[in-house]
Design an enzyme around this catalytic site. Structure first.
Site, PDB file in Angstrom:
ATOM      1  N   GLY A   1       0.809  -1.209   0.000  1.00 52.95           N
ATOM      2  CA  GLY A   1       0.000   0.000   0.000  1.00 52.95           C
ATOM      3  C   GLY A   1       0.843   1.258   0.000  1.00 52.95           C
TER       4      GLY A   1
ATOM      5  CG  ASN B   1       6.406  -0.236  -1.607  1.00 55.21           C
ATOM      6  OD1 ASN B   1       7.020   0.530  -0.876  1.00 55.21           O
ATOM      7  ND2 ASN B   1       6.689  -1.516  -1.697  1.00 55.21           N
TER       8      ASN B   1
ATOM      9  CB  THR C   1       2.471  -8.502 -14.070  1.00 54.95           C
ATOM     10  OG1 THR C   1       2.309  -9.135 -12.785  1.00 54.95           O
ATOM     11  CG2 THR C   1       1.592  -7.258 -14.114  1.00 54.95           C
TER      12      THR C   1
ATOM     13  CD  GLU D   1       8.044 -15.495 -19.894  1.00 58.09           C
ATOM     14  OE1 GLU D   1       7.003 -15.799 -20.501  1.00 58.09           O
ATOM     15  OE2 GLU D   1       8.661 -16.288 -19.167  1.00 58.09           O
ATOM     16  N   GLY D   2       6.808  -9.558 -19.814  1.00 55.44           N
ATOM     17  CA  GLY D   2       5.811  -8.537 -20.106  1.00 55.44           C
ATOM     18  C   GLY D   2       4.506  -8.733 -19.359  1.00 55.44           C
TER      19      GLY D   2
ATOM     20  CB  ALA E   1       9.018  -1.882  -5.095  1.00 56.65           C
ATOM     21  CB  ALA E   2       9.068  -4.547 -10.443  1.00 58.10           C
ATOM     22  N   GLY E   3       6.203  -4.622  -9.098  1.00 57.23           N
ATOM     23  CA  GLY E   3       4.756  -4.769  -9.233  1.00 57.23           C
ATOM     24  C   GLY E   3       4.001  -3.585  -8.670  1.00 57.23           C
ATOM     25  CG  ASP E   4       4.230  -2.663  -4.650  1.00 58.70           C
ATOM     26  OD1 ASP E   4       3.215  -3.367  -4.788  1.00 58.70           O
ATOM     27  OD2 ASP E   4       5.069  -2.857  -3.749  1.00 58.70           O
TER      28      ASP E   4
ATOM     29  N   GLY F   1      16.062  -1.880  -3.403  1.00 56.25           N
ATOM     30  CA  GLY F   1      15.122  -1.428  -2.389  1.00 56.25           C
ATOM     31  C   GLY F   1      13.721  -1.297  -2.941  1.00 56.25           C
TER      32      GLY F   1
END
Length: 298
Positions: free
Chosen positions: A43, A45, A212, A216-217, A242-245, A280
Protein backbone atom coordinates in the site's frame (compact mmCIF):
# COMPACT_ATOMS: atom_id res chain seq x y z
CA UNK A 1 -4.19 18.07 -17.69
CA UNK A 2 -5.95 17.84 -14.29
CA UNK A 3 -3.95 15.94 -11.68
CA UNK A 4 -5.31 12.44 -11.09
CA UNK A 5 -6.56 11.84 -7.56
CA UNK A 6 -5.64 8.37 -6.29
CA UNK A 7 -6.70 6.80 -3.00
CA UNK A 8 -4.74 3.79 -1.79
CA UNK A 9 -6.05 1.40 0.86
CA UNK A 10 -3.32 -0.96 1.96
CA UNK A 11 -0.32 -1.94 4.03
CA UNK A 12 2.70 -0.10 5.35
CA UNK A 13 5.75 -2.13 6.38
CA UNK A 14 9.36 -1.57 7.24
CA UNK A 15 11.40 -3.54 4.68
CA UNK A 16 14.60 -5.16 5.92
CA UNK A 17 16.44 -5.99 2.70
CA UNK A 18 19.52 -8.21 2.51
CA UNK A 19 21.46 -9.01 -0.67
CA UNK A 20 23.50 -12.16 -1.28
CA UNK A 21 24.86 -14.06 -4.32
CA UNK A 22 22.02 -16.59 -3.98
CA UNK A 23 18.91 -17.12 -1.89
CA UNK A 24 19.59 -19.46 1.07
CA UNK A 25 18.02 -22.90 1.11
CA UNK A 26 16.07 -24.17 4.11
CA UNK A 27 18.45 -24.59 7.04
CA UNK A 28 21.30 -22.77 5.30
CA UNK A 29 23.14 -19.73 6.67
CA UNK A 30 24.62 -17.46 4.03
CA UNK A 31 26.80 -14.35 4.18
CA UNK A 32 25.17 -11.38 2.50
CA UNK A 33 26.77 -8.55 0.60
CA UNK A 34 24.57 -5.56 1.48
CA UNK A 35 21.68 -4.46 3.71
CA UNK A 36 19.20 -1.60 3.62
CA UNK A 37 16.18 -0.73 5.79
CA UNK A 38 13.54 1.17 3.85
CA UNK A 39 9.80 1.88 4.14
CA UNK A 40 7.67 -0.54 2.15
CA UNK A 41 4.43 -2.48 2.17
CA UNK A 42 2.39 -2.77 -1.01
CA UNK A 43 0.00 0.00 0.00
CA UNK A 44 2.66 2.51 1.00
CA UNK A 45 4.76 1.64 -2.06
CA UNK A 46 1.84 2.17 -4.41
CA UNK A 47 0.93 5.46 -2.74
CA UNK A 48 4.47 6.80 -3.08
CA UNK A 49 4.71 5.48 -6.64
CA UNK A 50 1.44 7.22 -7.59
CA UNK A 51 2.78 10.57 -6.35
CA UNK A 52 6.06 10.10 -8.19
CA UNK A 53 4.14 9.21 -11.35
CA UNK A 54 2.33 12.54 -11.16
CA UNK A 55 -0.84 11.98 -9.11
CA UNK A 56 -2.05 13.34 -5.81
CA UNK A 57 -2.57 10.47 -3.39
CA UNK A 58 -4.27 9.82 -0.05
CA UNK A 59 -3.13 6.74 1.84
CA UNK A 60 -5.45 4.82 4.18
CA UNK A 61 -3.40 2.42 6.29
CA UNK A 62 -2.14 1.62 9.80
CA UNK A 63 1.25 1.72 11.50
CA UNK A 64 2.36 0.62 14.94
CA UNK A 65 3.39 2.70 17.94
CA UNK A 66 7.00 1.48 17.62
CA UNK A 67 10.05 3.23 16.15
CA UNK A 68 9.36 1.68 12.74
CA UNK A 69 5.96 3.38 12.73
CA UNK A 70 7.49 6.80 13.39
CA UNK A 71 9.92 6.34 10.51
CA UNK A 72 7.26 4.98 8.18
CA UNK A 73 4.95 7.98 8.65
CA UNK A 74 7.78 10.48 8.29
CA UNK A 75 9.07 8.90 5.08
CA UNK A 76 5.65 8.44 3.45
CA UNK A 77 4.65 12.00 4.30
CA UNK A 78 7.96 13.34 3.00
CA UNK A 79 7.26 11.60 -0.32
CA UNK A 80 4.25 13.87 -0.79
CA UNK A 81 1.52 11.39 0.18
CA UNK A 82 -1.48 12.61 2.20
CA UNK A 83 -1.15 10.62 5.45
CA UNK A 84 -3.97 12.31 7.35
CA UNK A 85 -5.82 8.96 7.37
CA UNK A 86 -2.80 6.87 8.41
CA UNK A 87 -3.80 5.30 11.72
CA UNK A 88 -1.41 4.67 14.61
CA UNK A 89 -2.30 1.60 16.68
CA UNK A 90 -0.61 0.26 19.80
CA UNK A 91 1.92 -2.48 19.02
CA UNK A 92 4.30 -3.35 16.22
CA UNK A 93 4.30 -2.07 12.67
CA UNK A 94 4.28 -4.43 9.74
CA UNK A 95 7.71 -5.81 8.81
CA UNK A 96 8.93 -7.43 5.59
CA UNK A 97 12.07 -9.56 5.54
CA UNK A 98 13.39 -9.42 1.98
CA UNK A 99 16.25 -11.49 0.54
CA UNK A 100 17.59 -10.57 -2.91
CA UNK A 101 20.04 -12.59 -5.03
CA UNK A 102 22.54 -11.40 -7.62
CA UNK A 103 19.96 -11.77 -10.42
CA UNK A 104 17.52 -9.44 -8.66
CA UNK A 105 15.15 -12.26 -7.67
CA UNK A 106 13.72 -12.15 -4.17
CA UNK A 107 12.08 -14.09 -1.38
CA UNK A 108 9.89 -12.16 1.06
CA UNK A 109 8.26 -12.90 4.42
CA UNK A 110 5.80 -10.35 5.79
CA UNK A 111 4.50 -10.07 9.35
CA UNK A 112 1.39 -7.83 9.21
CA UNK A 113 1.56 -6.16 12.63
CA UNK A 114 -0.60 -3.03 12.65
CA UNK A 115 -1.89 -3.73 9.13
CA UNK A 116 -4.28 -6.31 10.59
CA UNK A 117 -5.89 -3.53 12.65
CA UNK A 118 -7.08 -1.61 9.57
CA UNK A 119 -10.76 -2.46 10.04
CA UNK A 120 -13.99 -0.44 10.26
CA UNK A 121 -13.35 2.41 7.82
CA UNK A 122 -14.81 5.68 9.11
CA UNK A 123 -17.18 7.87 7.13
CA UNK A 124 -14.37 10.38 6.67
CA UNK A 125 -12.10 7.66 5.25
CA UNK A 126 -14.85 6.45 2.92
CA UNK A 127 -15.43 10.03 1.78
CA UNK A 128 -11.77 10.20 0.77
CA UNK A 129 -12.25 7.05 -1.31
CA UNK A 130 -15.36 8.46 -2.97
CA UNK A 131 -13.58 11.71 -3.86
CA UNK A 132 -10.78 9.92 -5.72
CA UNK A 133 -10.60 9.28 -9.47
CA UNK A 134 -9.08 5.84 -8.88
CA UNK A 135 -8.97 3.56 -5.84
CA UNK A 136 -6.04 1.16 -5.59
CA UNK A 137 -6.10 -1.71 -3.10
CA UNK A 138 -4.17 -4.88 -2.31
CA UNK A 139 -4.69 -7.79 0.07
CA UNK A 140 -2.08 -7.25 2.81
CA UNK A 141 -4.86 -5.72 4.95
CA UNK A 142 -8.17 -7.36 5.97
CA UNK A 143 -10.34 -8.31 2.99
CA UNK A 144 -13.44 -6.82 4.62
CA UNK A 145 -11.71 -3.41 4.65
CA UNK A 146 -10.79 -3.67 0.97
CA UNK A 147 -14.36 -4.72 0.19
CA UNK A 148 -15.87 -1.76 2.06
CA UNK A 149 -13.59 0.67 0.25
CA UNK A 150 -14.24 -0.88 -3.17
CA UNK A 151 -18.02 -0.91 -2.71
CA UNK A 152 -17.98 2.76 -1.63
CA UNK A 153 -15.81 3.64 -4.62
CA UNK A 154 -18.06 1.83 -7.08
CA UNK A 155 -21.16 3.57 -5.71
CA UNK A 156 -19.46 6.96 -6.19
CA UNK A 157 -18.19 6.28 -9.70
CA UNK A 158 -14.56 5.94 -8.60
CA UNK A 159 -12.60 3.40 -10.67
CA UNK A 160 -11.29 0.42 -8.69
CA UNK A 161 -8.00 -1.39 -9.33
CA UNK A 162 -7.37 -4.45 -7.16
CA UNK A 163 -3.85 -5.84 -6.99
CA UNK A 164 -4.82 -9.25 -5.58
CA UNK A 165 -1.59 -9.87 -3.69
CA UNK A 166 -1.14 -11.98 -1.73
CA UNK A 167 -3.75 -14.21 -3.37
CA UNK A 168 -6.66 -15.19 -1.15
CA UNK A 169 -10.35 -15.98 -1.50
CA UNK A 170 -12.21 -12.94 -2.79
CA UNK A 171 -15.83 -12.38 -1.76
CA UNK A 172 -18.36 -11.80 -4.57
CA UNK A 173 -19.14 -8.36 -3.16
CA UNK A 174 -15.53 -7.31 -3.70
CA UNK A 175 -15.22 -8.82 -7.17
CA UNK A 176 -18.43 -7.08 -8.19
CA UNK A 177 -16.88 -3.70 -7.40
CA UNK A 178 -13.53 -4.22 -9.19
CA UNK A 179 -12.90 -2.59 -12.57
CA UNK A 180 -9.41 -3.99 -13.19
CA UNK A 181 -7.75 -6.97 -11.52
CA UNK A 182 -3.92 -6.97 -11.50
CA UNK A 183 -2.15 -10.25 -10.70
CA UNK A 184 1.11 -12.06 -11.37
CA UNK A 185 1.23 -15.64 -12.61
CA UNK A 186 1.21 -17.25 -9.17
CA UNK A 187 -1.77 -15.16 -8.09
CA UNK A 188 -3.60 -15.96 -11.34
CA UNK A 189 -3.10 -19.67 -10.72
CA UNK A 190 -4.41 -19.34 -7.17
CA UNK A 191 -7.46 -17.29 -8.16
CA UNK A 192 -8.44 -18.73 -11.55
CA UNK A 193 -6.54 -22.03 -11.76
CA UNK A 194 -4.70 -20.88 -14.89
CA UNK A 195 -1.82 -18.56 -15.66
CA UNK A 196 0.04 -17.41 -18.76
CA UNK A 197 -1.46 -20.12 -20.93
CA UNK A 198 -4.95 -18.63 -20.58
CA UNK A 199 -5.07 -15.08 -19.21
CA UNK A 200 -8.73 -14.79 -20.24
CA UNK A 201 -9.60 -17.16 -17.39
CA UNK A 202 -9.29 -14.11 -15.14
CA UNK A 203 -12.38 -12.65 -16.81
CA UNK A 204 -14.44 -15.18 -14.90
CA UNK A 205 -13.69 -12.93 -11.92
CA UNK A 206 -13.72 -9.35 -13.25
CA UNK A 207 -14.50 -7.50 -16.50
CA UNK A 208 -10.87 -6.46 -17.10
CA UNK A 209 -7.59 -7.99 -15.95
CA UNK A 210 -3.85 -7.50 -16.26
CA UNK A 211 -1.54 -10.51 -15.89
CA UNK A 212 2.07 -9.48 -15.18
CA UNK A 213 4.88 -11.86 -16.14
CA UNK A 214 8.05 -10.03 -15.11
CA UNK A 215 10.60 -10.16 -17.89
CA UNK A 216 8.00 -11.62 -20.25
CA UNK A 217 5.81 -8.54 -20.11
CA UNK A 218 2.10 -8.39 -19.34
CA UNK A 219 -1.26 -9.39 -20.82
CA UNK A 220 -4.31 -7.14 -20.87
CA UNK A 221 -7.68 -8.85 -21.38
CA UNK A 222 -11.27 -7.71 -21.14
CA UNK A 223 -14.77 -9.00 -21.74
CA UNK A 224 -15.09 -6.93 -24.91
CA UNK A 225 -12.64 -9.31 -26.57
CA UNK A 226 -9.29 -7.58 -26.09
CA UNK A 227 -6.27 -9.82 -25.50
CA UNK A 228 -3.09 -7.79 -25.86
CA UNK A 229 0.48 -8.75 -24.93
CA UNK A 230 2.68 -5.84 -23.85
CA UNK A 231 6.39 -6.77 -24.03
CA UNK A 232 8.65 -5.98 -21.10
CA UNK A 233 11.07 -3.08 -21.34
CA UNK A 234 14.61 -4.46 -21.33
CA UNK A 235 16.86 -3.10 -18.56
CA UNK A 236 19.59 -4.39 -16.26
CA UNK A 237 17.82 -5.85 -13.22
CA UNK A 238 19.19 -5.03 -9.76
CA UNK A 239 16.17 -5.74 -7.52
CA UNK A 240 12.61 -6.64 -8.53
CA UNK A 241 11.11 -6.12 -5.04
CA UNK A 242 8.73 -3.22 -5.77
CA UNK A 243 8.34 -3.55 -9.54
CA UNK A 244 4.76 -4.77 -9.23
CA UNK A 245 3.87 -1.83 -7.00
CA UNK A 246 5.37 0.66 -9.45
CA UNK A 247 3.42 -1.04 -12.26
CA UNK A 248 0.08 -0.97 -10.44
CA UNK A 249 0.43 2.66 -9.37
CA UNK A 250 1.42 3.82 -12.85
CA UNK A 251 -1.51 1.88 -14.32
CA UNK A 252 -3.86 3.79 -12.02
CA UNK A 253 -2.29 7.15 -12.81
CA UNK A 254 -2.18 6.56 -16.55
CA UNK A 255 -5.79 5.36 -16.65
CA UNK A 256 -6.91 8.24 -14.47
CA UNK A 257 -5.21 10.70 -16.84
CA UNK A 258 -7.26 9.39 -19.76
CA UNK A 259 -5.03 6.79 -21.41
CA UNK A 260 -6.86 3.76 -22.73
CA UNK A 261 -6.07 0.70 -20.65
CA UNK A 262 -3.70 -0.92 -23.16
CA UNK A 263 -1.61 2.23 -23.35
CA UNK A 264 -1.79 2.55 -19.55
CA UNK A 265 -0.36 -0.98 -19.31
CA UNK A 266 2.51 0.04 -21.63
CA UNK A 267 3.26 3.06 -19.44
CA UNK A 268 2.98 0.88 -16.32
CA UNK A 269 5.45 -1.60 -17.84
CA UNK A 270 7.93 1.24 -18.25
CA UNK A 271 7.42 2.10 -14.57
CA UNK A 272 8.13 -1.48 -13.52
CA UNK A 273 11.27 -1.55 -15.64
CA UNK A 274 12.52 1.74 -14.22
CA UNK A 275 11.99 0.37 -10.70
CA UNK A 276 14.07 -2.82 -11.07
CA UNK A 277 17.18 -0.83 -11.91
CA UNK A 278 17.62 0.16 -8.24
CA UNK A 279 17.96 -1.66 -4.91
CA UNK A 280 15.12 -1.43 -2.39
CA UNK A 281 11.38 -0.87 -2.44
CA UNK A 282 10.17 2.72 -1.90
CA UNK A 283 13.59 4.20 -2.70
CA UNK A 284 13.50 2.54 -6.14
CA UNK A 285 10.04 3.73 -7.17
CA UNK A 286 10.47 5.78 -10.36
CA UNK A 287 9.57 9.38 -10.99
CA UNK A 288 7.51 10.39 -14.01
CA UNK A 289 10.52 11.41 -16.10
CA UNK A 290 12.10 7.98 -15.57
CA UNK A 291 8.88 6.29 -16.70
CA UNK A 292 8.56 8.48 -19.77
CA UNK A 293 12.20 7.76 -20.67
CA UNK A 294 11.45 4.03 -21.03
CA UNK A 295 7.88 4.29 -22.33
CA UNK A 296 7.43 3.05 -25.89
CA UNK A 297 3.96 3.72 -27.37
CA UNK A 298 2.60 1.18 -29.85
Amino acid sequence: MPQTRVAVVGSANMDLVAMAPALPRVGETMLGTDFVMVPGGKGANQAVAAVRAGASCAFLGAIGSDAFGVTLKARITAAGVDTSHLRVVYGTSGVALVMVNAQGENAIMVTPGANDALVGLTEEELATVRAADVLVAQLEVPVETVTAAAVAARAAGTRVILNAAPARDLPPELLGAVDVLVVNEGEAQALAGRGREEPRALLELTPRAVLTLGGEGAWYVDRDGAEVHVPAVRVDVVDSTAAGDAFTAALAVGWGEGRDLVDAVRWASAAGAACVRKLGASVALPRRAEIDELYAPA
